[in-house]
Design an enzyme around this catalytic site. Structure first.
Site, PDB file in Angstrom:
ATOM      1  N   ASN A 152      -2.647 -13.651  15.375  1.00 27.50           N
ATOM      2  CA  ASN A 152      -3.632 -12.596  15.601  1.00 27.50           C
ATOM      3  C   ASN A 152      -4.334 -12.908  16.927  1.00 27.50           C
ATOM      4  O   ASN A 152      -4.673 -14.061  17.184  1.00 27.50           O
ATOM      5  CB  ASN A 152      -4.671 -12.588  14.452  1.00 27.50           C
ATOM      6  CG  ASN A 152      -5.453 -11.293  14.366  1.00 27.50           C
ATOM      7  OD1 ASN A 152      -6.001 -10.819  15.358  1.00 27.50           O
ATOM      8  ND2 ASN A 152      -5.516 -10.724  13.175  1.00 27.50           N
ATOM      9  N   SER A 170      -6.812  -7.988   9.506  1.00 30.02           N
ATOM     10  CA  SER A 170      -8.188  -8.486   9.565  1.00 30.02           C
ATOM     11  C   SER A 170      -8.562  -9.177   8.263  1.00 30.02           C
ATOM     12  O   SER A 170      -9.622  -9.788   8.174  1.00 30.02           O
ATOM     13  CB  SER A 170      -9.156  -7.336   9.843  1.00 30.02           C
ATOM     14  OG  SER A 170      -9.084  -6.378   8.801  1.00 30.02           O
ATOM     15  N   HIS A 228       0.822  -1.217   0.000  1.00 26.07           N
ATOM     16  CA  HIS A 228       0.000   0.000   0.000  1.00 26.07           C
ATOM     17  C   HIS A 228       0.854   1.264   0.000  1.00 26.07           C
ATOM     18  O   HIS A 228       0.394   2.325   0.417  1.00 26.07           O
ATOM     19  CB  HIS A 228      -0.941   0.020   1.211  1.00 26.07           C
ATOM     20  CG  HIS A 228      -2.085  -0.953   1.096  1.00 26.07           C
ATOM     21  ND1 HIS A 228      -2.810  -1.399   2.181  1.00 26.07           N
ATOM     22  CD2 HIS A 228      -2.638  -1.565   0.011  1.00 26.07           C
ATOM     23  CE1 HIS A 228      -3.753  -2.243   1.772  1.00 26.07           C
ATOM     24  NE2 HIS A 228      -3.661  -2.366   0.464  1.00 26.07           N
TER      25      HIS A 228
HETATM   26  P1  OAD Z   1      -7.143  -3.822  10.505  1.00 21.82           P
HETATM   27  O1  OAD Z   1      -7.260  -2.678  11.428  1.00 21.82           O
HETATM   28  O2  OAD Z   1      -8.290  -4.113   9.612  1.00 21.82           O
HETATM   29  O3  OAD Z   1      -6.851  -5.171  11.330  1.00 21.82           O
HETATM   30  C1  OAD Z   1      -5.875  -5.212  12.319  1.00 21.82           C
HETATM   31  C2  OAD Z   1      -5.765  -6.649  12.817  1.00 21.82           C
HETATM   32  O4  OAD Z   1      -4.711  -6.697  13.757  1.00 21.82           O
HETATM   33  C3  OAD Z   1      -7.025  -7.185  13.503  1.00 21.82           C
HETATM   34  O5  OAD Z   1      -7.337  -8.471  12.983  1.00 21.82           O
HETATM   35  C4  OAD Z   1      -6.598  -7.283  14.983  1.00 21.82           C
HETATM   36  O6  OAD Z   1      -7.236  -8.395  15.641  1.00 21.82           O
HETATM   37  C5  OAD Z   1      -5.114  -7.512  14.840  1.00 21.82           C
HETATM   38  N1  OAD Z   1      -4.301  -7.087  16.015  1.00 21.82           N
HETATM   39  C6  OAD Z   1      -4.578  -6.143  16.941  1.00 21.82           C
HETATM   40  N2  OAD Z   1      -3.581  -6.055  17.842  1.00 21.82           N
HETATM   41  C7  OAD Z   1      -2.653  -6.971  17.481  1.00 21.82           C
HETATM   42  C8  OAD Z   1      -1.374  -7.368  17.994  1.00 21.82           C
HETATM   43  N3  OAD Z   1      -0.848  -6.811  19.078  1.00 21.82           N
HETATM   44  N4  OAD Z   1      -0.698  -8.348  17.333  1.00 21.82           N
HETATM   45  C9  OAD Z   1      -1.218  -8.934  16.237  1.00 21.82           C
HETATM   46  N5  OAD Z   1      -2.402  -8.593  15.706  1.00 21.82           N
HETATM   47  C10 OAD Z   1      -3.114  -7.630  16.311  1.00 21.82           C
HETATM   48  O7  OAD Z   1      -5.778  -3.599   9.685  1.00 21.82           O
HETATM   49  P2  OAD Z   1      -5.337  -4.226   8.287  1.00 21.82           P
HETATM   50  O8  OAD Z   1      -5.862  -5.600   8.122  1.00 21.82           O
HETATM   51  O9  OAD Z   1      -3.884  -4.007   8.169  1.00 21.82           O
HETATM   52  O10 OAD Z   1      -5.592   0.178   3.696  1.00 21.82           O
HETATM   53  O11 OAD Z   1      -6.080  -3.259   7.295  1.00 21.82           O
HETATM   54  C11 OAD Z   1      -5.881  -3.441   5.933  1.00 21.82           C
HETATM   55  C12 OAD Z   1      -5.990  -2.134   5.224  1.00 21.82           C
HETATM   56  O12 OAD Z   1      -7.194  -1.472   5.613  1.00 21.82           O
HETATM   57  C13 OAD Z   1      -4.922  -1.116   5.566  1.00 21.82           C
HETATM   58  O13 OAD Z   1      -3.705  -1.333   4.891  1.00 21.82           O
HETATM   59  C14 OAD Z   1      -5.556   0.155   5.140  1.00 21.82           C
HETATM   60  C15 OAD Z   1      -6.921  -0.064   5.733  1.00 21.82           C
HETATM   61  O14 OAD Z   1      -7.967   0.587   5.118  1.00 21.82           O
HETATM   62  C16 OAD Z   1      -5.762   1.302   3.038  1.00 21.82           C
HETATM   63  O15 OAD Z   1      -5.858   2.372   3.598  1.00 21.82           O
HETATM   64  C17 OAD Z   1      -5.824   1.130   1.550  1.00 21.82           C
END
Ligand code: OAD
Length: 261
Positions: free
Chosen positions: A217, A193, A123
């Site tokens: 996760n 997520s 990204h």
């Molecule tokens: P999310 O905010 O959707 O998900 C974060 C994940 O991290 C969740 O599944 C949590 O359970 C997990 N989590 C929380 N604390 C944690 C920890 N200490 N260790 C491990 N996991 C943990 O974030 P992304 O999946 O990265 O894109 O989101 C994907 C995309 O959505 C981002 O890159 C961004 C956003 O919109 C754009 O802006 C294009």
């Protein structure tokens, strides 16, 4: 070992040892322990900023100054963050020859700061600003400071070189990520997520190409129990430290710690 004999940490360590060519796919969760909020969930960015108003290309073109309210916060928070034990753990696995690349959805640069050498930024990143009108590029630290949105020499407001909703993934990281997914032995999916396309297709591509998928996760996701072969439930730092311990022992992990699904 858990009752019933399954030891997910030991199983993940065995997969990493036996199936060479592991790749990590990371999301916002890996940087939470560095003080950077994730997007979804109770403390997530999207509870404060509606993504339709702050994170789409359309929103940026319509009202760039408004979108810069969120971008400035992201640059400030990410600029003050340091890699945590999970970022360092992945760099150590690469150094040990057990991990060949990190594909990250994050734009914070913390994998590189931790010492990871092959990082595919799916990204984009916050390091660079780009003009959508004349395509001139600038280093963020040379052009941005808290306050008014930074402008190009041509007068237009600059955009960080990150992918907003409605923008395509740049072709090079997309090609590289898909190639890594198609050819890796293990995909370790950490802190995502898996709700945003096309990044969420990477685990499925890896799985369909024969890789084992290990998920780290604290919460279950749409991958858990389906695409993921092993779910290591817990925070990224804690789980990666235990995985490193298990790998260094060359055997199974001790009895306590994160559970599998
Ligand atoms: P999310 O905010 O959707 O998900 C974060 C994940 O991290 C969740 O599944 C949590 O359970 C997990 N989590 C929380 N604390 C944690 C920890 N200490 N260790 C491990 N996991 C943990 O974030 P992304 O999946 O990265 O894109 O989101 C994907 C995309 O959505 C981002 O890159 C961004 C956003 O919109 C754009 O802006 C294009």
């Amino acid at each position: 070992m858990r009752p019933g004999g399954r030891d997910p940490i030991g199983e993940a360590a065995r997969l990493l040892r036996e199936r060479r060519g592991a790749v990590a796919l990371t999301g916002a969760g890996i940087s939470v322990e560095s003080g950077i909020p994730s997007f979804r969930g109770a403390q997530g960015m999207w509870t404060k900023y509606d993504p339709m108003e702050y994170a789409t290309l359309h929103a940026f073109v319509r009202s760039p100054r408004k979108v810069w309210e969120m971008l400035s916060e992201m640059i400030s928070v990410c600029g003050g963050a340091a890699p945590n034990a999970a970022h360092k753990g992945l760099a150590a696995l690469e150094e040990a020859g057990l991990l060949r690349a990190v594909i990250t959805q994050n734009v914070d640069g913390l994998h590189q700061a931790a010492g990871s050498r092959r990082v595919i930024e799916y990204h984009g990143n916050l390091e660079e600003l780009i003009c959508l009108y004349c395509w001139k590029r600038y280093r963020t630290r040379e052009r941005w400071s808290p306050g008014p949105a930074p402008r190009c020499d041509c007068g237009e407001i600059l955009k960080p070189n990150v992918v907003l909703f409605g923008e395509p993934i740049p072709w090079l990281p997309q090609e590289q990520a898909e190639e890594e997914a198609r050819t890796c032995g293990v995909l370790v999916v950490i802190g995502t997520s898996a709700q945003v396309s096309p990044a969420c297709d990477i685990p499925r591509i890896a799985k369909e190409s024969g890789a084992a998928v290990v998920e780290i996760n604290p919460e279950p996701t749409s991958l858990t129990g389906s695409v993921a072969d092993v779910h290591l439930r817990g925070g990224a730092s804690e789980v990666l430290l235990r995985l490193q311990e298990a790998l260094s022992r060359g055997g199974d992990a001790p009895a306590t710690g994160p559970s599998g699904h």
